[in-house]
Structure formats: C-alpha cells, structure tokens
Design an enzyme around this catalytic site. Structure first.
Site, PDB file in Angstrom:
ATOM      1  N   LYS A  23       0.927  -1.307   0.058  1.00 45.64           N
ATOM      2  CA  LYS A  23      -0.113  -0.111   0.227  1.00 45.64           C
ATOM      3  C   LYS A  23       0.772   1.459   0.068  1.00 45.64           C
ATOM      4  CE  LYS A  23      -3.435  -2.189   2.814  1.00 45.64           C
ATOM      5  NZ  LYS A  23      -4.434  -2.372   4.032  1.00 45.64           N
ATOM      6  N   SER A  24       0.466   2.287  -0.728  1.00 43.80           N
ATOM      7  CA  SER A  24       0.959   3.622  -0.728  1.00 43.80           C
ATOM      8  C   SER A  24       0.466   4.578   0.206  1.00 43.80           C
ATOM      9  CB  SER A  24       0.910   4.097  -2.185  1.00 43.80           C
ATOM     10  OG  SER A  24      -0.260   4.503  -2.469  1.00 43.80           O
ATOM     11  N   ARG A  25       0.840   5.628   0.499  1.00 45.95           N
ATOM     12  CA  ARG A  25       0.341   6.557   1.564  1.00 45.95           C
ATOM     13  C   ARG A  25      -0.822   6.977   0.896  1.00 45.95           C
ATOM     14  NH1 ARG A  25       2.353   8.608   5.422  1.00 45.95           N
ATOM     15  NH2 ARG A  25       4.649   8.163   4.535  1.00 45.95           N
TER      16      ARG A  25
END
Length: 549
Positions: A23-25
């Site tokens: 997951k990215s931010r």
C-alpha cells in the site's frame, strides 16, 4: 493489459516473476475514506496483467507500509530472493512501491537490479536495467518516491509544530488531570482529577497528614503506600495500587503548570532521533495550570535533593540511624533489629535484656551493636570539630562530594529496570501495529521516536546517578563548618525524639559505609571501620536553618 508479450519475456530469460504488493500513502488514505481493501484491488490489477502471460509468479503482499527495508519484513525476503537470483523479474503496480526507503536502502535495491539484471514489470511497461533510458527512469522513480515521502513528512510535522505553538494538544489522549476539548483542540481542567493532582503535590511537598494534625515528610515510596492503603484514590489507569514511579513522573511533569513541551525529532542516518533539548518547542501557558508556581518549585527542589530517605512504613517513625548505614561487603542499607529477651535470675526474678543491633539483611553479613555505631558517628563529628583548621580543610576536601552520587540508587535502578521493560513492551506493540497496517509511517516514526527518547533519558539518568564531583578547597569556610558542627552536636543532644535525631544525622551525613573487620564473640564486641560521607550543605552558612526545616 500486459505491456509486452509472453514470448518476448521468455526470450529475455524471464522464467519466474515475483509480484510485490504494498500500500502507498495515498492508498492508506483512500482506504480510510472509503473502507475499500486497497491491497485486494491491487492484487486483482496485477493478476489481470500477469495471468495472461502464462509465466509462473508468486504473490508477496506487504501489510504494513514502511519507509525503510528494516521495517518491511516481506520486502526483506524479496531482496534476499533477488540476491539469490530466484526471480528474473519483479512485478509492481509502480516502481515507487519498492522505494521510499533511505538513500542507502535505495542503493541496495538499485545495485541488485543492475547487477542481477532484474526486470521491473508494471501494468504499462517493462523496465530493462541494461537499457540506459529505462535505468534512468528507475533511478528517477526511486529518488522521487523518497522525496515525496520526505515532503509529506515535513508537511505533517510542520502541522504538528504549528499546532503545538498554538497551544493545541498534539500528544495523544489527554493526560491525567485534563480533558480534551474537541472544538478548540486544547486541554481543559478535569476538576475531579485535578484535585488528586493537587493532593499529590501537596502531600509530596508538605508531607502527609497525621492524626495529631502534623505533617510527616515522605518519599515517593511512602506516598505510594499512603495512597494505596489509606485512601480510596485510584491511579490514572483506575488501579488501587500506586507505584512510586507513577508519582515521580506526575510530580516532574511541567504540563501541570500549564507548560507544553513538544519534543521535536530529526532523521539521522536513517533513524528518527530526538533533537537536542534546546530545540524542543516549549509553550508556556498553553493551557490552564493545575499547580501554582510556588508549589511546583518546591516539588522540583525536593526532587533535586539526592539524599537517601529512610524507607520506613507509614506506621513507624524512623530511628536515629535509619537510611544512613551501608554494608561495605554487599552494598545494602543496614537496618535496626530490636528485641527484648527475658532471663530468670538466681533468685527466681525475671530480668529483661534489650537487644538492639544494626544488621545487613544479607545472610551471614554484617551485624553490629546499634548504639555503638551511633556513638561513633557523634565522635566523628566531635573529632572534626576539634581538628586543626588546615587538617580539617584537607579532610573535608576528600570527604565531601559537591553533588554526591545519588543515594537513591536502588530506587533509580529499580525504576530504570521497570521502565525499560515497559518501553520494550511498548516498542513491540508499536511494531505489531505497524506491521499489521494499524499505524501509518508517521504514527510509527512518532511512537518509536518517543520510546527511543525515553530510553535515551533512562541512559542519561543512569549515567547521572553514577557521577561524583569533588569540592574545591577554596569554597570551604572552615569557621562556618566548625560553627555548623557545634550546632549539630548541640541540637542532637537536645533532641528527645528519635526521628528528629535521624533528621539531624541525615542533614550531615550523606551515607556511612560500615566495614566489619572482626566479628564479636560473647562479651567481646565486634571490630569495624566507618567511612562517613559528609553532605556538601555542611559548608553552607545557612546550614542550621536548612537542617531545621
């Protein structure tokens, strides 16, 4: 749709693909807003790309989001597999999913990609590390992912700093004694809890109330016992039993005079560390004060007093030598043992024999007559009083320590040990929450920096507890010292109460080391040597007024 054909990939020697999901931010923020499982959606996207190729691939989902390889256990395995050349290509939604680590971490990833010719497969393009333009794009993506992370961190940190300067509470749940106002984002006084805080400060500074209306001075240990056994007041966590270090932390926390301290952090060699104290953001009058300035200053002055306090139970008054004598053999504080033994005389009458000893609680250790030690300590003071000025000057310079090693060392050691265990448990909890995705990168860095800071403070505390500083000769006024010694001896003889006598002795002696040189036998008394350590206050002109308090 796949960016290249399966035949082309096979021609390049790609026989196994590793699909790394993270997951990215932005994904985390989207997930919080919508409740959508972002990792599942990412997996479905990459499956649509990889399945038509017909080339074997393994899935490696990373639940937590980290800014360095050391906090991303799944990616650590990916790096190891890249070293072993287990996979010829790594599939990711975008190159930035592999980045965001420190520049050292990015260098490790980049070198592995180049040296082992690991292809990077995204839904839209295949990157070949032997193609200069692709390699340039890989470097750019890795660099920009880190810059994006740092920019986001600075923005969030700047917001926290601005809130702290404005007096808004930015340190989690409201501390004991306060409530959090959601509208103003500031702390307001909880009067019920604030009353307990004021009581703790009052009892610590002025002593706990006695049945006759007087006040008895107490240490944190005795105060904890008092609250646990003689009141119905609960701890901030709602427990019955109070711990001395809970009280120490409460009394030393400046938030109770309305001051908020925001401990700023910085990144050094990839680690988040606390900035120097002078760079902390301190906001006076950030919220209403529970404790007045005078009471606060008295409490801090008492905290700075490093002298050992007797550990008597609340129901007992300390005897003359309580808390003073230390066994040279094992280093333990020596205690008084008193008993009465009945004997029958030849005439049939009963005679009472009073036994009073000073003994070390270690089995088979030092055991001496109590009154003999008391008499010798008074003799030491008389000896100093009668010494020639030059000789007294020399001896005092050797005996007095300006800031003597903290004689609460046993308490401090116990506190450091207990606190270290608590912090390590908190650290494990933080890592667990981080790895399961409950904490964001900022939350993880913030929590970890707080714990690292407290561990560093424990190290400093332990170092300070072991320091000794000699007294300079030219700061000793021998006439003042002789006058103070005379006052001490006269006050001791005039005092009838054993607790008052103990207070007088403790005002002069920091501690007394007792060395047993020969055990007693029958009527032959034991032989011993005393090594008294005088307090620096003995050289002060206002010593007697301080002693009387």
């Amino acid at each position: 749709m796949a960016p290249v054909s399966a035949e082309y990939l096979i021609e390049l020697g790609i026989e196994n693909i590793l699909n790394y999901l993270r997951k990215s931010r932005a994904d985390l923020e989207h997930e919080r807003r919508t409740g959508e499982d972002v990792l599942k959606a990412q997996k479905e996207l990459m499956d649509r790309v990889l399945e038509p190729l017909g080339i074997p691939y393994d899935q490696r989902p990373e639940v937590g989001s980290g800014d360095k390889i050391s906090t991303r256990p799944v990616f650590q395995g990916v790096v190891e597999d890249m070293r072993l050349k287990k996979y010829q290509a790594i599939a990711v939604k975008e190159i930035s999913r592999m980045g965001r680590g420190s520049y050292t971490d990015m260098g490790v990833i980049y070198d592995l990609i180049v040296e082992n010719r690991v292809f990077i497969l995204t839904p839209y393009k295949l990157y070949d590390p032997r193609n200069p333009s692709d390699l340039r794009q890989i470097r750019f993506e890795l660099f920009m992912s880190r810059e994006e992370f740092e920019t986001t961190r600075e923005r969030l940190f700047g917001g926290r700093v601005n809130n702290a300067i404005a007096g808004r509470w930015v340190a989690g749940p409201a501390p004991f004694g306060f409530d959090y106002d959601k509208d103003t984002k500031k702390l307001i006084i909880n009067e019920n809890e604030a009353g307990i805080v004021r009581m703790i400060f009052d009892y610590y500074v002025n002593g706990v109330p006695q049945a006759d209306g007087s006040r008895r001075e107490v240490s944190f240990r005795a105060l904890a016992t008092y609250f646990s056994k003689k009141t119905l007041i609960r701890t901030p966590k709602g427990k019955k039993e109070w711990h001395p270090h809970q009280l120490l932390q409460l009394v030393s926390n400046e938030r109770y005079i309305g001051t908020m301290r925001f401990r700023t952090t910085q990144r050094v060699n990839g680690k988040v560390v606390q900035r120097p104290e002078e760079e902390h953001i301190i906001v006076p009058n950030a919220f209403p004060a529970i404790i007045d300035t005078d009471t606060w200053e008295k409490a801090q002055a008492k905290l700075q007093d490093s002298s050992h306090k007797p550990r008597n139970k609340m129901d007992f008054a300390p005897c003359e030598l309580a808390g003073l004598c230390v066994c040279q053999k094992c280093g333990r504080r020596m205690v008084r043992q008193y008993s009465v033994q009945n004997y029958k005389t030849k005439s049939g009458a009963t005679s009472k024999y009073h036994k009073e000893f000073l003994w070390c609680t270690s089995a088979g250790c030092t055991f001496l007559k109590y009154r003999s030690i008391e008499e010798d300590l008074l003799e030491v003071l008389q000896h100093f009083k009668n010494l020639d000025k030059d000789i007294l000057q020399e001896q005092l310079s050797l005996l007095i320590a300006a800031d003597q090693k903290d004689n609460r060392q046993e308490d401090i050691s116990a506190y450091i040990e207990q606190r270290s265990k608590e912090l390590k448990n908190r650290m494990r909890f933080v890592y667990e929450k981080y790895e399961t995705g409950k904490y964001t990168d900022e939350m993880f860095d913030e929590r970890k920096a707080e714990i690292d800071s407290e561990l560093q403070e424990l190290t400093i505390l332990e170092g300070e507890a072991n320091k000794q500083f000699p007294v300079e000769k030219n700061k000793i006024d021998i006439d003042v010292v002789k006058k103070n010694l005379t006052s001490v001896l006269e006050a001791y003889q005039a005092a009838d109460d054993k607790s008052d006598r103990n207070k007088i002795l403790r005002s002069v002696f920091d501690h007394v080391i007792v060395e047993l040189t020969e055990r007693g036998r029958g009527r032959i008394p034991a032989k011993y040597v005393l090594y008294p350590v005088l307090k620096p206050g003995l050289v002060a002109r206002d010593f007697f007024s301080l002693m009387s308090k």
